[in-house]
Write a protein that holds these residues in place. Structure first.
Motif, short mmCIF file in Angstrom:
data_model
loop_
_atom_site.label_atom_id
_atom_site.label_comp_id
_atom_site.label_asym_id
_atom_site.label_seq_id
_atom_site.Cartn_x
_atom_site.Cartn_y
_atom_site.Cartn_z
N GLU A 94 0.83 -1.21 0.00
CA GLU A 94 0.00 0.00 0.00
C GLU A 94 0.86 1.25 0.00
OE1 GLU A 94 -3.67 -1.90 2.61
OE2 GLU A 94 -2.61 -0.14 3.35
N VAL A 95 0.35 2.27 -0.64
CA VAL A 95 0.94 3.60 -0.57
C VAL A 95 0.14 4.37 0.47
CG1 VAL A 95 1.45 5.75 -1.76
CG2 VAL A 95 1.69 3.56 -2.97
N ILE A 96 0.82 4.85 1.50
CA ILE A 96 0.15 5.59 2.56
C ILE A 96 0.81 6.96 2.69
CG2 ILE A 96 -0.43 3.48 3.80
CD1 ILE A 96 1.85 4.30 5.82
N TRP A 97 0.10 7.87 3.34
CA TRP A 97 0.65 9.19 3.64
C TRP A 97 0.99 9.27 5.12
CZ3 TRP A 97 1.53 13.68 0.65
CH2 TRP A 97 1.24 13.54 -0.71
N THR A 98 2.16 9.81 5.40
CA THR A 98 2.59 10.02 6.78
C THR A 98 3.58 11.18 6.79
OG1 THR A 98 3.57 8.98 8.76
CG2 THR A 98 4.53 8.39 6.65
N GLY A 107 14.34 17.64 13.19
CA GLY A 107 13.00 17.91 13.68
C GLY A 107 12.04 18.40 12.60
N ARG A 108 12.57 18.77 11.45
CA ARG A 108 11.70 19.21 10.35
C ARG A 108 11.32 18.02 9.49
NH1 ARG A 108 14.53 22.87 6.75
NH2 ARG A 108 16.29 21.49 7.21
N GLY A 109 10.29 18.20 8.68
CA GLY A 109 9.86 17.13 7.79
C GLY A 109 8.68 17.59 6.97
N LYS A 110 8.03 16.64 6.31
CA LYS A 110 6.85 16.99 5.51
C LYS A 110 5.96 15.77 5.36
CE LYS A 110 7.13 17.48 1.05
NZ LYS A 110 7.51 17.90 -0.32
N ASP A 111 4.70 16.02 5.05
CA ASP A 111 3.74 14.97 4.79
C ASP A 111 3.98 14.45 3.38
OD1 ASP A 111 1.64 13.73 6.22
OD2 ASP A 111 0.19 14.58 4.83
N ARG A 112 4.13 13.14 3.23
CA ARG A 112 4.41 12.61 1.90
C ARG A 112 4.00 11.15 1.80
NH1 ARG A 112 10.02 13.96 0.67
NH2 ARG A 112 9.40 13.18 -1.37
N PRO A 113 3.89 10.64 0.56
CA PRO A 113 3.55 9.22 0.40
C PRO A 113 4.77 8.33 0.57
CG PRO A 113 3.74 10.26 -1.75
CD PRO A 113 3.95 11.35 -0.73
N VAL A 114 4.53 7.16 1.13
CA VAL A 114 5.57 6.14 1.26
C VAL A 114 4.95 4.80 0.86
CG1 VAL A 114 6.89 7.32 3.07
CG2 VAL A 114 5.07 5.73 3.72
N LEU A 115 5.79 3.88 0.38
CA LEU A 115 5.32 2.55 0.01
C LEU A 115 5.67 1.58 1.13
CD1 LEU A 115 4.21 0.43 -2.02
CD2 LEU A 115 6.56 0.24 -2.90
N VAL A 116 4.66 0.92 1.67
CA VAL A 116 4.88 -0.05 2.75
C VAL A 116 5.43 -1.33 2.14
CG1 VAL A 116 3.80 -1.36 4.62
CG2 VAL A 116 2.97 0.95 4.06
N ILE A 117 6.53 -1.82 2.72
CA ILE A 117 7.16 -3.03 2.16
C ILE A 117 7.12 -4.23 3.09
CG2 ILE A 117 8.70 -1.77 0.62
CD1 ILE A 117 10.90 -2.26 2.74
N LEU A 178 -0.57 -0.48 -4.64
CA LEU A 178 0.29 -0.67 -5.80
C LEU A 178 0.04 -2.06 -6.34
CD1 LEU A 178 2.53 0.99 -7.24
CD2 LEU A 178 4.18 -0.34 -5.93
N ASP A 179 -0.04 -2.20 -7.65
CA ASP A 179 -0.29 -3.53 -8.21
C ASP A 179 0.90 -4.44 -7.92
OD1 ASP A 179 1.54 -3.66 -10.79
OD2 ASP A 179 0.63 -1.67 -10.74
N GLN A 180 0.64 -5.74 -7.95
CA GLN A 180 1.63 -6.73 -7.54
C GLN A 180 2.88 -6.71 -8.42
OE1 GLN A 180 -0.10 -10.51 -6.71
NE2 GLN A 180 1.77 -11.33 -5.77
#
Length: 199
Positions: A94-98, A107-117, A178-180
């Motif tokens: 899955e692609v999730i946002w975090t 300490g800085r960062g941003k909201d973005r998509p990541v792929l769970v593996i 994400l497709d297989q």
């Protein structure tokens, strides 16, 4: 009366007359917008949160649920397997946002998509960073095309060097599955590079 005393007396009369007519005749002093009293007792403007997000509203920054960067070279317990399931938890494939911390880890960062593996604890998963910035030819980036995770339909790349541990409660939302086939090519690249097992 000396000339100096007369001048001072005249000035005193003028000032008294102006004060008696009210403070509205005096120019206002400029005020700093949104001034607050800081913990050190000094006045100042409140600090800006990254990208308009506060720590309280961004689950990936909340205490105990933080998204943290980990060194993929030192991780050996990853079972890479395709197991998406729309169940309000991040799952492999899955692609999730975090919220994701910057590489500087300041300490800085941003909201973005990541792929769970893969999952590595009852309440945490490993995920790799995604970006829409073109990286054609970069060996650490794999193109996965476009998908529902990007509202603008831009092509995306997966950065296989940027690995994160994401808490289930640190996920902002599920964006897409994400497709297989595409997941399989990323999984194989990670397995080859880091010696991880296929689950």
């Amino acid at each position: 009366m000396s000339s100096t005393k007369r001048i001072l007396s005249t000035l005193a009369d003028i000032l008294t007359g102006m004060l008696s007519k009210g403070a509205s005749k005096w120019p206002d002093h400029p005020k700093r917008p949104n001034a607050v009293l800081r913990p050190d007792g000094r006045s100042g403007t409140p600090p800006r949160a990254d990208h308009g997000e506060s720590r309280e509203t961004d689950p990936g920054r909340m205490a105990g649920f933080e998204t943290v960067q980990v060194d993929p070279e030192r991780i050996h317990d990853v079972a890479v397997r395709y197991a998406p399931s729309r169940n309000s938890r991040p799952d492999s494939g899955e692609v999730i946002w975090t919220w994701v911390p910057y590489e500087e880890n300041d300490g800085r960062g941003k909201d973005r998509p990541v792929l769970v593996i893969g999952r590595h604890a009852a309440d945490r998963v490993y995920a790799v960073r995604m970006t829409s910035k073109p990286h054609d030819g970069d060996r650490d980036y794999l193109s996965i095309g476009s998908g529902a995770w990007d509202s603008q339909g831009r092509e995306s790349w997966v950065d296989i060097e940027q690995l994160y541990s994401v808490h289930d409660e640190g996920m902002r939302r599920e964006a897409a599955v994400l497709d297989q086939q595409r997941y399989g090519s990323i999984a194989q690249a990670l397995i080859t590079r880091y010696g991880w097992a296929r689950g």
